[in-house]
Scaffold this motif. Structure first.
Motif: not given
Length: 291
Positions: A76-81
Motif C-alpha cells: 500500500t505504499s504511495i507517493s507523497v510530495k
C-alpha cells in the motif's frame, strides 16, 4: 512524548530532529493502526497468484487449510510530495520560532514518517517566484537530499510559482498525496490557483496553514505599525484595530475552511506554538484514506 517547537530549535541536525519527533510520536501512538513492515498487519486477504510468499501467514494456513496474505505497507505504499511555501512572509517570527523553521521541522518529520512507511517522498519549494523540485522516490539517499534542500531554504519574494501547475503535477500513473505547508498569504489568487489545479487533478491534498501566536492573538505590544514582508506596505495599528482584526480573521479562517471543503481538500490551521503531533496524526489519517 511531545516536543515543544522551542526545544526543536536546539536540535541543529535536521535528520536527527525528524527522527526524534517521529520516534516520540510513535511511542505514544497506537501502532496497530499503522501499516508497515515490523508493525502489526492491517488485515488478511486470500492469496492470489504472484503474491509475495514472504507475506504468507502460515499460522492461518495451519488453522484453516487456506492461504492468506497479510496486507502490509509493502503493498500500500504511495507517493507523497511535500509542497513548501518559501515566500518572504514565511520569515515571520512571533518571538519564539519563525514560520519557515516550523515548516522545515514539520516537513522533515512528515518525510521521515512517510519514508518509514515505505512511501516515496518528493519535494517542491515555492521560493522567490520560482520552483525547486525533487521527484518522489523511496531511497534513503533521496531522503537526505530532501533534508539538504530544506536546510538550505531561505524565504524570499512572493508566492507566484511557475504558473504551469498542471504540467508539474499530472501525468503520473497514480495519484499522489500532496502536503502543502504554507501561511496562505497571497497578493492575488496565486495559492488559490495552485489548489484549484491540484483539486482538479484529483490528488489527495492536505493543507497545513501556519500562523504565529501573535497573529492569532493580535499580540503586537510596543508596535504602532506593521510592515508587509512581501509588499513592504506599512499599516498603522491600535487597540481599535485589534477588535476589527480578530473579527476579520475569524471570518477569513471560516471562509478558508469552506473553500477547502468545496475543493475536497483537507485543511488544518496550526499555530507555530503547537507541537508537531497533531500534524503527524492528521497526516497518517489522510495518508491511509483512499489508498
Amino acid at each position: 512524548m511531545t516536543l515543544d517547537p522551542k526545544i526543536l530549535l536546539t536540535i541543529k541536525n535536521l535528520p536527527l530532529l525528524a527522527k526524534t519527533v517521529v520516534d516520540g510520536f510513535m511511542n505514544g501512538f497506537n501502532k496497530s493502526t499503522v501499516k508497515g513492515p515490523g508493525l502489526e498487519f492491517s488485515q488478511y486477504r486470500s492469496y492470489q497468484p504472484g503474491d509475495d510468499l514472504r507475506w504468507m501467514d502460515w499460522r492461518m494456513y495451519a488453522r484453516s487449510d487456506r492461504y492468506y496474505i497479510r496486507e502490509s505497507e509493502v503493498e500500500t505504499s504511495i507517493s507523497v510530495k511535500f509542497l513548501v511555501d518559501a515566500s518572504a512572509s514565511m520569515n515571520h517570527n512571533d518571538g519564539t520560532i519563525s514560520k519557515i523553521d516550523y515548516a522545515r521541522y514539520l516537513t522533515a518529520s512528515l518525510a521521515y514518517l512517510a519514508n518509514s512507511q515505505g512511501d516515496a517522498v518528493g519535494l517542491a519549494l515555492f521560493n522567490d517566484g520560482g520552483l525547486q523540485a525533487l521527484d518522489s522516490r523511496y531511497d534513503p539517499q533521496h531522503l537526505q537530499r530532501l533534508y539538504y534542500q530544506l536546510e538550505q531554504l531561505k524565504p524570499a519574494g512572493s508566492f507566484t510559482g511557475p504558473g504551469h501547475y498542471k504540467e508539474l503535477f499530472s501525468g503520473r500513473q497514480r495519484r499522489e498525496l500532496l502536503v502543502f505547508v504554507t501561511d496562505m498569504y497571497e497578493a492575488g489568487n496565486e495559492i488559490s490557483h495552485l489548489l484549484n489545479t491540484l483539486s482538479a487533478l484529483r490528488h489527495e491534498v492536505i493543507v497545513f496553514h501556519l500562523m504565529g501566536e501573535d497573529e492569532l492573538n493580535f499580540d503586537f505590544k510596543g508596535y504602532s505599525s506593521l510592515q508587509d514582508m512581501e509588499t513592504g506596505e506599512i499599516i498603522a495599528i491600535n487597540t481599535q484595530t485589534k477588535k476589527q482584526y480578530q473579527e476579520k480573521l475569524a471570518a477569513h479562517l471560516s471562509r478558508l475552511k469552506k473553500e477547502m471543503l468545496e475543493k475536497h481538500i483537507t485543511y488544518r490551521m496550526l499555530s507555530t506554538a503547537e507541537p508537531l503531533d497533531k500534524a503527524l496524526r492528521d497526516f497518517l489519517v489522510q495518508r491511509n484514506k483512499g489508498y
